[in-house]
Write an enzyme that holds these catalytic residues in place. Sequence first.
Site, PDB file in Angstrom:
ATOM      1  CB  SER A 178     -19.122  16.945 -85.538  1.00 56.57           C
ATOM      2  OG  SER A 178     -20.178  16.967 -85.347  1.00 56.57           O
ATOM      3  CE1 TYR A 191     -18.075  22.419 -87.548  1.00 57.33           C
ATOM      4  CE2 TYR A 191     -19.814  21.213 -87.356  1.00 57.33           C
ATOM      5  CZ  TYR A 191     -19.323  21.852 -86.381  1.00 57.33           C
ATOM      6  OH  TYR A 191     -19.031  21.451 -85.620  1.00 57.33           O
TER       7      TYR A 191
HETATM    8  P1  NAD Z   1     -16.004  26.931 -79.180  1.00 58.84           P
HETATM    9  O1  NAD Z   1     -17.187  28.585 -80.314  1.00 58.84           O
HETATM   10  O2  NAD Z   1     -15.690  27.570 -77.822  1.00 58.84           O
HETATM   11  O3  NAD Z   1     -14.065  26.927 -80.046  1.00 58.84           O
HETATM   12  C1  NAD Z   1     -14.037  26.922 -81.862  1.00 58.84           C
HETATM   13  C2  NAD Z   1     -12.977  27.997 -81.119  1.00 58.84           C
HETATM   14  O4  NAD Z   1     -12.018  27.678 -82.769  1.00 58.84           O
HETATM   15  C3  NAD Z   1     -13.316  29.717 -80.793  1.00 58.84           C
HETATM   16  O5  NAD Z   1     -13.247  29.371 -79.918  1.00 58.84           O
HETATM   17  C4  NAD Z   1     -12.333  29.227 -82.154  1.00 58.84           C
HETATM   18  O6  NAD Z   1     -11.104  31.056 -81.342  1.00 58.84           O
HETATM   19  C5  NAD Z   1     -11.613  28.665 -82.759  1.00 58.84           C
HETATM   20  N1  NAD Z   1     -11.573  29.168 -84.069  1.00 58.84           N
HETATM   21  C6  NAD Z   1     -12.983  29.107 -84.861  1.00 58.84           C
HETATM   22  N2  NAD Z   1     -12.584  29.694 -86.603  1.00 58.84           N
HETATM   23  C7  NAD Z   1     -11.015  30.162 -85.721  1.00 58.84           C
HETATM   24  C8  NAD Z   1      -9.401  30.968 -87.037  1.00 58.84           C
HETATM   25  N3  NAD Z   1     -10.438  31.037 -88.504  1.00 58.84           N
HETATM   26  N4  NAD Z   1      -8.681  30.896 -86.509  1.00 58.84           N
HETATM   27  C9  NAD Z   1      -8.264  30.281 -85.691  1.00 58.84           C
HETATM   28  N5  NAD Z   1      -9.328  29.512 -84.468  1.00 58.84           N
HETATM   29  C10 NAD Z   1     -10.646  29.299 -84.767  1.00 58.84           C
HETATM   30  O7  NAD Z   1     -16.953  26.433 -79.947  1.00 58.84           O
HETATM   31  P2  NAD Z   1     -16.435  24.331 -79.150  1.00 58.84           P
HETATM   32  O8  NAD Z   1     -17.872  23.824 -79.387  1.00 58.84           O
HETATM   33  O9  NAD Z   1     -16.284  24.183 -78.216  1.00 58.84           O
HETATM   34  O10 NAD Z   1     -15.737  23.612 -80.535  1.00 58.84           O
HETATM   35  C11 NAD Z   1     -14.350  22.896 -80.437  1.00 58.84           C
HETATM   36  C12 NAD Z   1     -14.613  21.820 -82.024  1.00 58.84           C
HETATM   37  O11 NAD Z   1     -16.306  21.230 -81.169  1.00 58.84           O
HETATM   38  C13 NAD Z   1     -15.387  22.560 -83.193  1.00 58.84           C
HETATM   39  O12 NAD Z   1     -14.333  21.461 -83.793  1.00 58.84           O
HETATM   40  C14 NAD Z   1     -16.242  22.117 -83.170  1.00 58.84           C
HETATM   41  O13 NAD Z   1     -16.600  21.899 -84.307  1.00 58.84           O
HETATM   42  C15 NAD Z   1     -16.590  20.374 -82.021  1.00 58.84           C
HETATM   43  N6  NAD Z   1     -18.076  20.661 -82.092  1.00 58.84           N
HETATM   44  C16 NAD Z   1     -18.926  21.225 -81.415  1.00 58.84           C
HETATM   45  C17 NAD Z   1     -19.933  20.949 -81.264  1.00 58.84           C
HETATM   46  C18 NAD Z   1     -21.357  21.555 -79.631  1.00 58.84           C
HETATM   47  O14 NAD Z   1     -22.030  21.210 -80.030  1.00 58.84           O
HETATM   48  N7  NAD Z   1     -20.587  22.908 -79.689  1.00 58.84           N
HETATM   49  C19 NAD Z   1     -20.377  19.504 -81.332  1.00 58.84           C
HETATM   50  C20 NAD Z   1     -19.347  19.073 -82.286  1.00 58.84           C
HETATM   51  C21 NAD Z   1     -18.390  19.449 -82.905  1.00 58.84           C
END
Ligand code: NAD
Length: 285
Positions: A178, A191
């Site tokens: 991130s 986080y």
């Molecule tokens: P998202 O909610 O669509 O995806 C995250 C997924 O993690 C969930 O769908 C869930 O099924 C899974 N998850 C959470 N806890 C879990 C557990 N205990 N066991 C198994 N699976 C679990 O959101 P996203 O934003 O697409 O996130 C994907 C990645 O992108 C993450 O690593 C997040 O940190 C990163 N990210 C997101 C952003 C943002 O702004 N959305 C920014 C930087 C990084």
Amino acid sequence: MKSYPYPPFPSQPQSTPGSQQAMDPYPDCGEQTYKGSGRLQGKIALVTGGDSGIGRAVAIAFAREGADVAVAYLDEHEDAQETARWVELAGRQCLLLPGDLSQKRQCRELVTRTVEHFGHIDVLVNNAAYQMTHESLEDISDEEWVRTFDINITAIFRICQAAVPHMPSGSSIINTSSINSDAPKPTLLPYATTKGAIANFTAGLAQLLGPKGIRVNSVAPGPIWTPLIVSTMPPEEVKHFGQQTPLGRPGQPVEVAPLYVLLASDESSYVSGSRYGVTGGKPIL
Ligand code: NAD
Ligand code: MG
């Protein structure tokens, strides 16, 4: 050039892990737009958090590039089935693997089941994560701290350890970090700390696995419109999400996926140990 949604966004509180089905505007995971060109033909990919958000966009893009995809997720079955539908519409197989990655057994199980089904793994995308907003240090319980680490970084170690024996030379591991990895948001303290750890782990692991011909990189997204956001951030932040970036809006998952395709493909055969931003103009140095 396609245009994407700008803030303000409607209030839409959800509980974690959030449902993509319920979001407004509906996140764009490339369902209608991503065009493949055989860049991952015949590869086998395992994508954690592939039910929604960035992981779904990656699963769709990988399938349209010719890969079969195993999708791990917590318990959002409707979202996961929607991802599977798109993967199968692309003519590829999708294996759904629900379960809690904070559990050591689930991390191993995920790899075992993928290998039983597909035989090996060419691309491992460690993308699942948990976050929660805490306004003060006192707000963070010990359990919350440990659970965040278990899901976000310890699971990555465990999945990599289980998967590597099944990954041939030429394989690729991509870890979702991130922008918080080097610009930590204080209200996301546990986080953000795990995201720094993921970037560091990636750089170390790339050196350990280089002799096996396995490449390891991390992607550092800025604000991306996904269930993670609406299920963990205060309504006022959701309303203006992404406004502070130079592009003035959040990214959509489809705008992140092409980088994963590049890092997964043989075209990036000398790219390893690096971190790549997709931040809408916010610098990562
Ligand atoms: P998202 O909610 O669509 O995806 C995250 C997924 O993690 C969930 O769908 C869930 O099924 C899974 N998850 C959470 N806890 C879990 C557990 N205990 N066991 C198994 N699976 C679990 O959101 P996203 O934003 O697409 O996130 C994907 C990645 O992108 C993450 O690593 C997040 O940190 C990163 N990210 C997101 C952003 C943002 O702004 N959305 C920014 C930087 C990084
Ligand atoms: Mg989800």
